[in-house]
Scaffold this motif. Structure first.
Motif, PDB file in Angstrom:
ATOM      1  N   ARG A 159      62.067 -41.946 108.219  1.00 17.11           N
ATOM      2  CA  ARG A 159      63.129 -41.091 108.847  1.00 17.11           C
ATOM      3  C   ARG A 159      64.351 -41.787 108.060  1.00 17.11           C
ATOM      4  O   ARG A 159      65.327 -40.971 108.068  1.00 17.11           O
ATOM      5  CB  ARG A 159      63.498 -41.796 110.285  1.00 17.11           C
ATOM      6  CG  ARG A 159      62.384 -41.262 111.141  1.00 17.11           C
ATOM      7  CD  ARG A 159      62.529 -42.021 112.493  1.00 17.11           C
ATOM      8  NE  ARG A 159      62.281 -43.290 112.450  1.00 17.11           N
ATOM      9  CZ  ARG A 159      62.503 -44.198 113.851  1.00 17.11           C
ATOM     10  NH1 ARG A 159      62.694 -43.467 114.864  1.00 17.11           N
ATOM     11  NH2 ARG A 159      62.332 -45.387 113.495  1.00 17.11           N
ATOM     12  N   ASN A 182      64.165 -41.453 104.635  1.00 17.88           N
ATOM     13  CA  ASN A 182      64.293 -40.881 103.340  1.00 17.88           C
ATOM     14  C   ASN A 182      64.919 -39.904 103.320  1.00 17.88           C
ATOM     15  O   ASN A 182      64.850 -38.912 104.404  1.00 17.88           O
ATOM     16  CB  ASN A 182      62.595 -40.335 103.061  1.00 17.88           C
ATOM     17  CG  ASN A 182      61.612 -41.494 102.834  1.00 17.88           C
ATOM     18  OD1 ASN A 182      62.249 -42.593 102.720  1.00 17.88           O
ATOM     19  ND2 ASN A 182      60.508 -41.117 103.164  1.00 17.88           N
ATOM     20  N   ALA A 216      64.425 -36.974 101.571  1.00 17.95           N
ATOM     21  CA  ALA A 216      63.515 -35.893 101.603  1.00 17.95           C
ATOM     22  C   ALA A 216      63.221 -35.428 103.079  1.00 17.95           C
ATOM     23  O   ALA A 216      62.617 -34.402 103.058  1.00 17.95           O
ATOM     24  CB  ALA A 216      62.193 -36.284 100.769  1.00 17.95           C
ATOM     25  N   ALA A 217      63.219 -36.269 103.927  1.00 16.72           N
ATOM     26  CA  ALA A 217      62.747 -35.909 105.331  1.00 16.72           C
ATOM     27  C   ALA A 217      64.074 -35.656 106.050  1.00 16.72           C
ATOM     28  O   ALA A 217      64.043 -35.121 107.336  1.00 16.72           O
ATOM     29  CB  ALA A 217      62.306 -37.215 105.979  1.00 16.72           C
ATOM     30  N   VAL A 257      64.096 -32.156 108.121  1.00 11.86           N
ATOM     31  CA  VAL A 257      62.696 -32.340 109.167  1.00 11.86           C
ATOM     32  C   VAL A 257      63.414 -33.391 110.377  1.00 11.86           C
ATOM     33  O   VAL A 257      63.063 -32.786 111.386  1.00 11.86           O
ATOM     34  CB  VAL A 257      61.594 -32.719 108.575  1.00 11.86           C
ATOM     35  CG1 VAL A 257      60.300 -32.668 109.549  1.00 11.86           C
ATOM     36  CG2 VAL A 257      61.204 -31.807 107.475  1.00 11.86           C
ATOM     37  N   LEU A 280      55.972 -37.999 111.253  1.00 11.53           N
ATOM     38  CA  LEU A 280      56.227 -37.639 110.126  1.00 11.53           C
ATOM     39  C   LEU A 280      54.829 -37.956 109.213  1.00 11.53           C
ATOM     40  O   LEU A 280      54.670 -37.208 108.140  1.00 11.53           O
ATOM     41  CB  LEU A 280      57.340 -38.622 109.341  1.00 11.53           C
ATOM     42  CG  LEU A 280      58.741 -37.844 110.029  1.00 11.53           C
ATOM     43  CD1 LEU A 280      60.053 -38.761 109.332  1.00 11.53           C
ATOM     44  CD2 LEU A 280      59.145 -36.616 109.949  1.00 11.53           C
ATOM     45  N   TYR A 339      53.086 -35.084 109.707  1.00  8.20           N
ATOM     46  CA  TYR A 339      53.681 -33.759 109.094  1.00  8.20           C
ATOM     47  C   TYR A 339      53.346 -33.905 107.626  1.00  8.20           C
ATOM     48  O   TYR A 339      53.060 -32.776 107.063  1.00  8.20           O
ATOM     49  CB  TYR A 339      55.242 -33.971 109.242  1.00  8.20           C
ATOM     50  CG  TYR A 339      55.929 -32.815 108.849  1.00  8.20           C
ATOM     51  CD1 TYR A 339      56.450 -31.940 109.810  1.00  8.20           C
ATOM     52  CD2 TYR A 339      56.450 -32.484 107.580  1.00  8.20           C
ATOM     53  CE1 TYR A 339      57.519 -30.784 109.260  1.00  8.20           C
ATOM     54  CE2 TYR A 339      57.063 -31.550 107.146  1.00  8.20           C
ATOM     55  CZ  TYR A 339      57.722 -30.726 108.037  1.00  8.20           C
ATOM     56  OH  TYR A 339      58.447 -29.430 107.661  1.00  8.20           O
ATOM     57  N   ALA A 340      53.433 -35.048 107.114  1.00 10.05           N
ATOM     58  CA  ALA A 340      53.113 -35.081 105.699  1.00 10.05           C
ATOM     59  C   ALA A 340      51.698 -34.961 105.145  1.00 10.05           C
ATOM     60  O   ALA A 340      51.489 -33.995 103.914  1.00 10.05           O
ATOM     61  CB  ALA A 340      53.464 -36.493 104.964  1.00 10.05           C
ATOM     62  N   GLN A 363      51.484 -31.080 105.153  1.00  9.36           N
ATOM     63  CA  GLN A 363      51.920 -30.816 103.836  1.00  9.36           C
ATOM     64  C   GLN A 363      51.502 -31.060 102.869  1.00  9.36           C
ATOM     65  O   GLN A 363      51.259 -30.031 101.836  1.00  9.36           O
ATOM     66  CB  GLN A 363      53.596 -31.727 103.450  1.00  9.36           C
ATOM     67  CG  GLN A 363      54.638 -31.143 104.226  1.00  9.36           C
ATOM     68  CD  GLN A 363      55.735 -31.936 104.156  1.00  9.36           C
ATOM     69  OE1 GLN A 363      55.772 -33.288 104.044  1.00  9.36           O
ATOM     70  NE2 GLN A 363      57.030 -31.260 103.729  1.00  9.36           N
ATOM     71  N   THR A 422      56.479 -34.581  99.961  1.00  7.32           N
ATOM     72  CA  THR A 422      56.504 -34.501 101.253  1.00  7.32           C
ATOM     73  C   THR A 422      57.534 -35.386 101.913  1.00  7.32           C
ATOM     74  O   THR A 422      58.443 -35.809 101.220  1.00  7.32           O
ATOM     75  CB  THR A 422      55.184 -35.188 101.725  1.00  7.32           C
ATOM     76  OG1 THR A 422      55.302 -36.615 101.689  1.00  7.32           O
ATOM     77  CG2 THR A 422      53.690 -34.865 100.880  1.00  7.32           C
ATOM     78  N   VAL A 423      57.594 -35.412 103.552  1.00  4.96           N
ATOM     79  CA  VAL A 423      58.797 -36.231 103.950  1.00  4.96           C
ATOM     80  C   VAL A 423      58.697 -37.648 103.713  1.00  4.96           C
ATOM     81  O   VAL A 423      59.430 -38.339 103.990  1.00  4.96           O
ATOM     82  CB  VAL A 423      58.367 -35.692 105.423  1.00  4.96           C
ATOM     83  CG1 VAL A 423      59.126 -34.333 105.906  1.00  4.96           C
ATOM     84  CG2 VAL A 423      57.316 -36.006 106.223  1.00  4.96           C
TER      85      VAL A 423
END
Length: 366
Positions: free
Chosen positions: A276, A278, A280-281, A284, A300, A303-304, A307, A335-336
């Motif tokens: 959470r 990151n 990159a996330a 999302v 996540l 989710y990843a 991805q 990815t996240v």
């Protein structure tokens, strides 16, 4: 490059009668404890999978095809997990983002290997999953031997002069994690005064707690899930024990605090770096929070997993597992969780475990 030998997966494409070829939808799945005492983790996986599929489809799908998500409930039961795996085979699933419990992922992986289905677990940490699994098996989480290295190190460094108890719930995850921690502790020159098993699903652990009190245990390491760990720490406080509770990544749910209340204050646990946080996330994470969902724990990670598979399928130009697997083996995926790839065993090349502490109803870096 990992060697692979997979059974051919039959993938039916619908042929348009009027204007050339109409591509078929791609059936994928997630599976975990959607019901039962660990259902909070199933909810995490379902939320992560649904958002990933929604986002991928909104961006055009995979190679122009729409993803269809199937959700399986294994209740963290090995036999039920195999039944779920066979059910997904009958639905034509080509990819499984699951399972949660190692005791479910490992037997289910045999079905996926036989049927040529890619499996990426967001959460199963037992080393046997990838050490003994087929070439179709991956995970985006860490391993218990990595987690045990961190946990055993802390027990030795901070509690070597204290009385240590190592407890486990007899599951593939819990016992595996406890044993890995115990091995590291002993390799460093330390020892546990108690090594005990308990039965998951019970409500009364006062006999175990009384034994720890009699042995003057200063720190209890629990290889198991949040439900039992929460009851154990609460019942320790009820008996007037200030024993420090230490555990692993199966405490990454707000439900832990709902079980412990203030008794959970100061609990230590290992988990991978919080995705959470990151950059990159960020987008999302905002989507989840706008929906009233806190993407804690394995949201996540699920989710990843989807991805990474989707990016590999795009790179391969196909969702056929025989083509996706080489792409997973050789690719790097944004990815996240950050940029990740997989090693020869199918384990993810991401940072390992760090320490968290529960305070005032939530967990954060220690």
């Amino acid at each position: 490059m990992r060697k692979y030998l997979l059974a051919t997966t039959a993938l039916a494409f619908s042929i348009g009668l009027s204007a050339g070829t109409a591509w078929a939808d791609i059936e994928i799945a997630t599976a975990g404890p959607m019901t039962g005492q660990y259902a909070s983790f199933g909810a995490q996986m379902k939320a992560g999978a649904e958002q990933a599929v929604e986002d991928i489809n909104a961006a055009g799908g995979v190679n122009g095809e729409k993803l269809i998500l199937n959700v399986g409930d294994d209740a963290c039961d090995p036999k039920q997990a195999v039944a779920v795996a066979n059910q997904m085979v009958s639905k034509g699933v080509v990819f499984m983002a699951g399972h949660f419990c190692s005791g479910s992922s490992i037997p289910a992986s045999k079905v996926y290997e036989e049927e040529g289905i890619v499996q990426i677990s967001p959460a199963s940490t037992n080393p046997k999953l990838t050490d003994e699994g087929g070439p179709n098996v991956y995970r985006v989480c860490g391993r218990d031997d990595q987690q045990g290295l961190v946990a055993g190190g802390l027990l030795f460094e901070e509690y070597n002069e204290k009385n240590i108890a190592i407890l486990h719930d007899k599951t593939a995850y819990g016992k595996g994690l406890a044993d890995a921690t115990k091995t590291v502790l002993e390799d460093l020159g330390g020892s546990a005064k108690m090594y005990e098993a308990y039965t998951a699903g019970e409500k009364d652990y006062t006999a175990l707690v009384s034994k720890m009190k009699q042995e003057a245990i200063d720190v209890a390491y629990v290889g198991g899930y949040h439900t039992e760990a929460g009851l154990i720490v609460r019942q320790m406080r009820d008996q007037g024990m200030n024993t420090q509770l230490v555990s692993g990544d199966a405490l990454v749910t707000d439900e832990y605090w709902s079980i412990t209340g203030d008794a959970g204050q100061g609990t230590l646990m290992t988990f991978s770096p919080d995705p959470r946080k990151n950059d990159a996330a960020a987008d999302v994470v905002k989507k989840f929070r706008d929906k009233g969902i806190e993407p804690e724990g394995y949201v996540l990670y699920t989710y990843a997993a989807i991805q990474a598979w989707a990016e590999a399928a795009k790179a391969a130009g196909s969702s056929d597992p025989e083509k996706v697997i080489p792409a997973l083996n050789s690719g790097s995926f944004s990815t996240v969780l950050g940029d990740l790839s997989f090693n020869d065993k199918g384990d993810v090349t991401l940072p390992g475990y760090v320490w968290y502490e529960w305070k005032n109803g939530t967990y954060d870096y220690r």
